[in-house]
Design an enzyme around this catalytic site. Structure first.
Site, mmCIF file in Angstrom:
data_model
loop_
_atom_site.group_PDB
_atom_site.id
_atom_site.type_symbol
_atom_site.label_atom_id
_atom_site.label_comp_id
_atom_site.label_asym_id
_atom_site.label_seq_id
_atom_site.Cartn_x
_atom_site.Cartn_y
_atom_site.Cartn_z
ATOM 1 C CB SER A 1 26.566 -19.000 -11.372
ATOM 2 O OG SER A 1 25.957 -17.914 -11.024
ATOM 3 C CB SER B 1 25.355 -17.742 -15.564
ATOM 4 O OG SER B 1 25.637 -17.854 -14.399
ATOM 5 C CE LYS C 1 16.380 -15.711 -9.379
ATOM 6 N NZ LYS C 1 16.799 -14.341 -8.918
HETATM 7 P P1 NAD Z 1 12.428 -8.062 -12.625
HETATM 8 O O1 NAD Z 1 12.164 -7.858 -14.164
HETATM 9 O O2 NAD Z 1 12.119 -8.886 -11.784
HETATM 10 O O3 NAD Z 1 12.367 -6.603 -12.293
HETATM 11 C C1 NAD Z 1 12.530 -5.434 -12.776
HETATM 12 C C2 NAD Z 1 11.974 -4.139 -11.880
HETATM 13 O O4 NAD Z 1 12.570 -2.918 -12.553
HETATM 14 C C3 NAD Z 1 10.456 -4.169 -11.762
HETATM 15 O O5 NAD Z 1 10.274 -3.554 -10.471
HETATM 16 C C4 NAD Z 1 10.069 -3.006 -12.739
HETATM 17 O O6 NAD Z 1 9.025 -2.246 -12.520
HETATM 18 C C5 NAD Z 1 11.196 -2.138 -12.618
HETATM 19 N N1 NAD Z 1 11.580 -1.565 -14.075
HETATM 20 C C6 NAD Z 1 11.769 -2.255 -15.231
HETATM 21 N N2 NAD Z 1 11.995 -1.135 -16.049
HETATM 22 C C7 NAD Z 1 12.106 0.108 -15.696
HETATM 23 C C8 NAD Z 1 12.344 1.278 -16.047
HETATM 24 N N3 NAD Z 1 12.402 1.819 -17.387
HETATM 25 N N4 NAD Z 1 12.171 2.266 -15.249
HETATM 26 C C9 NAD Z 1 11.717 2.036 -14.003
HETATM 27 N N5 NAD Z 1 11.619 0.893 -13.282
HETATM 28 C C10 NAD Z 1 11.625 -0.210 -14.564
HETATM 29 O O7 NAD Z 1 14.276 -7.984 -12.767
HETATM 30 P P2 NAD Z 1 15.245 -8.526 -11.671
HETATM 31 O O8 NAD Z 1 15.526 -9.864 -11.930
HETATM 32 O O9 NAD Z 1 14.796 -7.938 -10.406
HETATM 33 O O10 NAD Z 1 16.650 -7.587 -11.858
HETATM 34 C C11 NAD Z 1 16.735 -6.163 -11.863
HETATM 35 C C12 NAD Z 1 18.093 -5.927 -12.013
HETATM 36 O O11 NAD Z 1 18.981 -6.418 -11.006
HETATM 37 C C13 NAD Z 1 18.950 -6.429 -13.433
HETATM 38 O O12 NAD Z 1 19.693 -5.254 -13.899
HETATM 39 C C14 NAD Z 1 19.761 -7.611 -12.880
HETATM 40 O O13 NAD Z 1 20.748 -7.986 -13.593
HETATM 41 C C15 NAD Z 1 20.017 -7.187 -11.546
HETATM 42 N N6 NAD Z 1 20.377 -8.156 -10.657
HETATM 43 C C16 NAD Z 1 21.688 -8.348 -10.062
HETATM 44 C C17 NAD Z 1 21.994 -9.406 -9.143
HETATM 45 C C18 NAD Z 1 23.348 -9.438 -8.378
HETATM 46 O O14 NAD Z 1 23.618 -10.338 -7.803
HETATM 47 N N7 NAD Z 1 23.907 -8.417 -8.676
HETATM 48 C C19 NAD Z 1 20.988 -10.236 -8.757
HETATM 49 C C20 NAD Z 1 19.751 -10.122 -9.436
HETATM 50 C C21 NAD Z 1 19.465 -9.288 -10.369
#
Ligand code: NAD
Length: 293
Positions: free
Chosen positions: A24, A22, A73
């Site tokens: 953070s 992380s 979470k």
């Molecule tokens: P999560 O596992 O909770 O959700 C994943 C989502 O993506 C679901 O809706 C799932 O159906 C979809 N998905 C997964 N594989 C897929 C595929 N091959 N094709 C289509 N859809 C697919 O994950 P999350 O915690 O929501 O994280 C998602 C992304 O967002 C990650 O890359 C994470 O690093 C990023 N993120 C970034 C920040 C930021 O501050 N920039 C914060 C949180 C999460």
């Protein structure tokens, strides 16, 4: 040491697993030092099993609070005393604030996404968004954007365990906000293309483009993107995802990764704990420079 730690230092935690990667701790400890705040931020490897004791420790140790990340979470919610209203709708917590033993849960991811666009001079209020994903990030973005005045959101999800969450997000938005949300299947490519074409912003919150799906994208045809579309990927490692490359190839002017969102979700949590604005430009330089290290 960045800070001169002493007997008055106030502790903030990060409770998640895995967590050693992380950014953070770097972000918050540099911000505390820059502002001369006597706080320290430490990451703790906490799974669902250890979470009740870890949350109780916030009270016992009189910590000011903690960030919460995967896999905790949702599991943290019953362990808290209160949730802020947006967080209640989102159903996940990434920040806990301890006010004299009363623990309140917040989610700053959606706030961070919107603020990161504001920072770039992009105002999505009153506009239409097409959003892929309904996991932690997708849910926080959808609901916060709906609460903050985005006019219409088309939510796409593939046919997996998150599709029910996408449906819940659409229902919550339509019931509780002025935004109009619609549910779509990612497998319907014609519908996906048409909804992107009709949107002001396309946001990918699926993590496709990040390890282990690095080099992949849900949209590989540049002709799907208008030049005046805003393209936002929540992924920040790699800094330029395949989706961003396709958008750049299409000549899209406003293409963003998730680094600004990550920074601003942290800044929002920082404000909740300290009452101070995080020096975001200073921290942005430090985080961007991480690449060079
Ligand atoms: P999560 O596992 O909770 O959700 C994943 C989502 O993506 C679901 O809706 C799932 O159906 C979809 N998905 C997964 N594989 C897929 C595929 N091959 N094709 C289509 N859809 C697919 O994950 P999350 O915690 O929501 O994280 C998602 C992304 O967002 C990650 O890359 C994470 O690093 C990023 N993120 C970034 C920040 C930021 O501050 N920039 C914060 C949180 C999460």
């Amino acid at each position: 040491m960045l800070n001169q730690l002493d007997g008055h230092t106030i502790l903030i935690g990060l409770m998640a697993y895995p967590i050693r990667h992380s950014m953070s701790p770097t972000m918050h400890n540099h911000a505390f030092a820059k502002l001369g705040l006597n706080f320290a931020y430490l990451a703790f490897e906490i799974t669902n099993e250890g979470l009740p004791k870890a949350i109780d420790a916030i009270r016992t140790l009189d910590m000011r609070g903690s960030n919460i990340s995967m896999p905790n979470k949702q599991k943290v919610i019953p362990l808290l005393d209160k949730l802020d209203p947006a967080t209640e709708m989102i159903g996940a917590v990434n920040t806990v604030v301890n006010d004299h033993g009363v623990l309140t849960g917040y989610t700053t991811d959606g706030v961070g996404m919107i603020k990161s666009l504001d920072d770039e001079g992009i105002n999505i209020r009153g506009q239409k968004m097409t959003l892929a994903g309904a996991g932690g990030a997708g849910t926080a973005i959808a609901i916060q954007c709906a609460l903050d005045g985005v006019k219409e959101i088309s939510i796409f999800n593939q046919d997996d365990e998150f599709f029910a969450q996408a449906k819940r997000n659409v229902d919550v938005i339509n019931e509780k906000t002025d935004c109009k949300a619609t549910l779509h299947r990612l497998e319907d490519r014609d519908d996906f293309k048409a909804e992107i074409d009709d949107a002001y912003i396309y946001c990918d919150a699926t993590g496709v483009g990040m390890n282990p799906l690095e080099g992949q994208t849900l949209v590989s045809d540049p002709s799907w993107f208008r030049k005046d579309l805003v393209v936002f990927d929540t992924v920040y490692a790699p800094r330029t995802t395949k989706l961003m490359e396709v958008a750049q190839e299409a000549g899209v002017e406003h293409v963003f990764n998730g680094l600004g969102m990550m920074l601003e979700q942290g800044a929002a949590a920082f404000k909740l704990w300290t009452g101070k604005e995080m020096p975001v430009d200073y921290i942005r330089d430090i985080l961007f420079n991480e690449d060079a290290k």
